[in-house]
Design a protein around this motif. Structure first.
Motif, short mmCIF file in Angstrom:
data_model
loop_
_atom_site.label_atom_id
_atom_site.label_comp_id
_atom_site.label_asym_id
_atom_site.label_seq_id
_atom_site.Cartn_x
_atom_site.Cartn_y
_atom_site.Cartn_z
N ALA A 114 47.76 21.39 32.28
CA ALA A 114 46.90 22.00 31.26
C ALA A 114 45.55 21.31 31.10
N TYR A 115 45.43 20.06 31.52
CA TYR A 115 44.21 19.29 31.28
C TYR A 115 43.48 18.99 32.59
N ARG A 116 42.17 18.87 32.50
CA ARG A 116 41.36 18.57 33.68
C ARG A 116 41.48 17.09 34.05
N ARG A 117 41.47 16.84 35.34
CA ARG A 117 41.48 15.47 35.86
C ARG A 117 40.04 15.13 36.26
N THR A 118 39.34 14.48 35.35
CA THR A 118 37.91 14.21 35.55
C THR A 118 37.63 12.80 36.04
N LYS A 129 42.13 10.33 36.31
CA LYS A 129 42.73 10.42 34.98
C LYS A 129 42.36 11.74 34.31
N PHE A 130 43.18 12.11 33.32
CA PHE A 130 42.96 13.33 32.56
C PHE A 130 41.96 13.10 31.44
N ASP A 131 41.17 14.15 31.15
CA ASP A 131 40.37 14.19 29.93
C ASP A 131 41.06 15.19 29.01
N LEU A 132 41.70 14.69 27.95
CA LEU A 132 42.51 15.54 27.08
C LEU A 132 41.68 16.43 26.16
N ARG A 133 40.35 16.29 26.27
CA ARG A 133 39.47 17.17 25.51
C ARG A 133 39.10 18.41 26.31
N ALA A 184 47.87 5.16 30.49
CA ALA A 184 47.30 4.80 31.79
C ALA A 184 46.78 6.01 32.55
N ASN A 185 47.02 7.23 32.01
CA ASN A 185 46.67 8.45 32.74
C ASN A 185 45.57 9.27 32.09
N ASN A 186 45.02 8.83 30.97
CA ASN A 186 43.95 9.60 30.33
C ASN A 186 42.79 8.69 29.93
N ILE A 187 41.61 9.29 29.79
CA ILE A 187 40.40 8.53 29.45
C ILE A 187 40.14 8.53 27.95
N ASN A 188 41.08 9.07 27.17
CA ASN A 188 40.87 9.26 25.74
C ASN A 188 41.54 8.21 24.87
N GLY A 189 42.28 7.29 25.49
CA GLY A 189 42.97 6.26 24.72
C GLY A 189 44.21 6.75 24.02
#
Length: 467
Positions: A114-118, A129-133, A184-189
């Motif tokens: 569902a989320y982009r891997r930016t 990593k994913f950007d959950l935004r 460890a998999n997202n840039i959003n903390g």
């Protein structure tokens, strides 16, 4: 014997055993959704699409129906969705669960998600990593396209929203390293492992408000993508443990509240909790969900071998996935149908991979029986029929007393049916529950208890209807 007597005997024999073709759907019937499903106001064991007809749901479902999968470090395997729909349509099935994975399961990864891997950094699987935004439109377009494709073939889709097998170890390996909410998999903390145990059970709870808000945004995106479609139901999650109850209740209510702002409203369901346990069925019955899938927690009856009668508290979709994992056969399908349920089968689809169907015991017979019951359901005034174990000696009877009776004989060749409510003549038909062929027998007069003897060597289905 005289020629006149011989002719009379021949005529009676033809009338008694007029063999018809297997139960067949009307080729002219348009069984596509006429509107979003809602619980039938007169018979809440079933849904209706606003036309007044009661809709019986049944079909094979399988793990890779939405996303493609691959073993870690290996290439992805593409699922042949068109061939899957061909099989469903040729089998007269009209319902599937569209499986969703939140990252992976065991040692397998799924895509798209569902989320982009930016990125820019890499996650634990060596990918950006994913950007959950940011949502990945590829995922939502595929979701919509597959529901639309199913709808063209008269198939309803249960849209699975979350996945219990993607957040913690169910005994076959830990999937958490593949999840977007692993820090460890997202840039959003975002960190879904509050207690630091290396798993993400907290993701399906209300313990992390930031995650709950992200999940609500995801639900809004799903609803915005699909709301104009009629052939869908929502399912909150597959087999998350019962600790998730309050989170699931919240998600059911959230979808319902959000859809109130939209042109269409769709049924929302909850399915069996992981590992069952005391109180699991009570939690499903007490939920705000429109439909449920049961499990055996020792309180609700034997949904495998002798399903309890559906009482109409909710629409109940019985699923071999929650009862056996992979199991069940045609007998289970017929028993479930005549007790007021919607049976669906967790199908490895060996037939699509060129392997013999019999490598999974009962799979082929269950697949055929779901089609037979569905075609029979289309011939019935299902809205007026209820499970009545008091109407037949075999205890398996779906009836509109006085008008129609469907009786299953799981053992033996004789059944007594209470026809005291039926005035006049009833037509008699015997159906082979395995191959679906039907034989008409001599009509019978109602008004009393009548005993019938099956012409079949094994189990049989008896269909009686007012002439």
């Amino acid at each position: 014997m005289s020629s006149s007597k011989s002719a009379l005997c021949l005529a009676l024999a033809v009338a008694f055993f007029a063999v018809s073709s297997p139960l067949a759907a009307d080729p002219e019937a348009d069984l596509r959704a006429k509107g979003p499903l809602q619980v039938h106001p007169k018979n809440p064991r079933y849904f209706t699409d606003g036309t007044g007809r009661a809709i019986y749901l049944t079909g094979s479902h399988t793990w890779d129906s939405l996303q493609d999968s691959g073993a870690l470090g290996k290439s992805i395997t593409r699922f042949d969705y068109d061939a899957y729909l061909d099989l469903l349509q040729s089998s007269s099935h009209n319902f599937i669960r569209l499986w969703a994975w939140e990252g992976g399961v065991d040692e397998r990864y799924y895509e798209p998600l569902a989320y982009r891997r930016t990125g820019p950094d890499m996650g634990l699987d060596g990918k950006p990593k994913f950007d959950l935004r940011e949502f990945d439109e590829t995922y939502f377009q595929r979701l919509r396209d597959r529901i639309v494709a199913a709808g063209r073939r008269g198939i309803y889709v249960g849209v699975m929203l979350f996945q219990g097998w993607s957040i913690y170890n169910h005994g076959y390996g830990n999937p958490w390293p593949l999840h977007p909410f692993n820090k460890a998999n997202n840039i959003n903390g975002v960190d879904g492992d509050l207690n630091g145990d290396g798993e993400g059970g907290e993701v399906h709870s209300l313990e992390v408000p930031d995650i709950t808000r992200l999940q609500e945004a995801y639900l809004r995106k799903v609803v915005d993508t699909l709301n104009d479609l009629d052939n869908l139901l929502y399912e909150i999650t597959n087999e998350t443990a019962i600790y998730s109850k309050d989170w699931q209740y919240h998600m059911v209510r959230y979808i319902k509240q959000y859809e109130e702002t939209k042109p269409r409203q769709h049924p929302v369901g909850m399915t069996a909790f992981d590992s069952g346990g005391a109180g699991s069925m009570a939690a499903l019955w007490a939920s705000p969900a429109d439909w449920i899938s049961p499990q055996d927690d020792g309180t609700a009856g034997d949904f495998k071998d002798n399903p309890p009668i559906a009482d109409g508290r909710k629409v109940v979709i019985t699923d071999t996935d929650h009862l056996w994992g992979v199991g069940g056969d045609y007998r289970w399908v017929w028993k479930s149908f005549l007790r007021g349920y919607h049976p669906i089968y967790m199908d490895r689809l060996a037939i699509l991979s060129g392997k013999p169907d019999d490598n999974v015991a009962g799979a082929a017979s269950a697949r055929r029986a779901m089609g037979h019951t569905r075609r029979l359901a289309e011939r019935l005034d299902l809205a007026g029929m209820t499970p009545r174990d008091d109407c037949a000696s075999t205890k398996y009877c779906l009836a509109q007393p006085g008008e129609a009776y469907v009786v299953y004989l799981p053992v033996g060749t004789e059944a007594t049916v209470d026809l005291t409510a039926a005035e006049g003549i009833l037509e008699v038909e015997w159906i082979d529950p395995v191959n679906g062929t039907a034989e008409k027998a001599l009509p019978i007069e109602g008004g009393a208890r009548r005993t019938f003897r099956s012409p079949l060597a094994s189990d049989a289905v008896l269909y009686l209807r007012k002439k």
